[in-house]
Design a protein around this motif. Structure first.
Motif, short mmCIF file in Angstrom:
data_model
loop_
_atom_site.label_atom_id
_atom_site.label_comp_id
_atom_site.label_asym_id
_atom_site.label_seq_id
_atom_site.Cartn_x
_atom_site.Cartn_y
_atom_site.Cartn_z
N MET A 1 70.32 5.58 112.22
CA MET A 1 70.66 7.00 112.20
C MET A 1 69.71 7.74 111.27
O MET A 1 70.07 8.15 110.18
N ALA A 2 68.50 7.89 111.72
CA ALA A 2 67.49 8.58 110.93
C ALA A 2 67.35 10.01 111.40
O ALA A 2 67.53 10.30 112.58
N GLY A 3 67.06 10.91 110.50
CA GLY A 3 66.72 12.28 110.87
C GLY A 3 65.25 12.31 111.25
O GLY A 3 64.40 11.94 110.45
N GLU A 4 64.95 12.73 112.46
CA GLU A 4 63.57 12.63 112.94
C GLU A 4 63.21 13.83 113.80
O GLU A 4 63.91 14.15 114.75
N ASP A 5 62.09 14.50 113.47
CA ASP A 5 61.61 15.65 114.24
C ASP A 5 61.38 15.31 115.71
O ASP A 5 61.52 16.16 116.58
#
Length: 193
Positions: free
Chosen positions: A125-129
């Protein structure tokens, strides 16, 4: 960001709203409040991140968090201000790989590197553009292993001890080139039409 105004102590608990609790993460990463040990502060501010394996799961988690915080604030006769915008930017959607591109990467990776060198990664669950691109067109995010214990390349990219074994760079370049070239060769008719 959450700001609570109160002359009382407040304890907020976010209870799982159903579904798989391992599919959602709430991380409180900062707390700001009073400066004295024996004085209840007039307000407390805390913030952090919400993450989910799906964009819909993220929206459900945001709604549930808002319900719980506002409900707990009301019980304790407090005011709660909840701001889920990060300095005017929208929340990151989930990165969800396109299934057909995933199969393409597995096939080409196996041809180039051998089947035992191609492994499915764990869901994270990574925040990724990159997720914003995937909302517009199909996409896939992949990782190229760089672990080399002999050189000390054993830490993740977010570690202060991260060290890149640069011998992996030609392998990564060859894989990306093969993925693009074979995909375009196999789909050139649909692109021309």
């Amino acid at each position: 960001m959450l700001i609570l105004n109160s002359s009382e102590t407040i304890f907020v608990t976010l209870i799982s709203y159903g579904g798989n609790p391992r599919a959602h993460v709430l991380s409180v990463t900062y707390v700001k409040g009073g400066t004295a040990l024996n004085v209840i502060p007039p307000y407390v501010e805390f913030g952090g991140t919400l993450r989910s394996l799906t964009t819909e799961g993220l929206h459900q988690l945001q709604r549930r968090m808002k319900q719980v915080i506002e409900g707990q604030a009301a019980v304790h006769r407090c005011n709660a201000y909840i701001n889920m915008e990060n300095e005017g930017y929208p929340a990151y959607p989930a990165v969800v790989n396109d299934e057909s591109l995933n199969l393409h990467v597995q096939r080409i990776g196996s041809l180039l590197l051998g089947p035992r060198n191609v492994k499915m990664g764990q869901k994270v669950m990574a925040g990724e553009d990159f997720a914003f691109y995937q909302e517009k067109i199909p996409g896939i995010m992949l990782s190229i292993g760089i672990r080399n214990e002999k050189l000390g390349s054993i830490h993740s990219p977010h570690s202060p001890h991260f060290f890149l074994d640069e011998d992996v760079l030609p392998i990564g370049a060859a894989l990306h080139t093969a993925l693009a070239e074979i995909y375009l060769n196999e789909h050139h008719q649909s692109v021309e039409q």
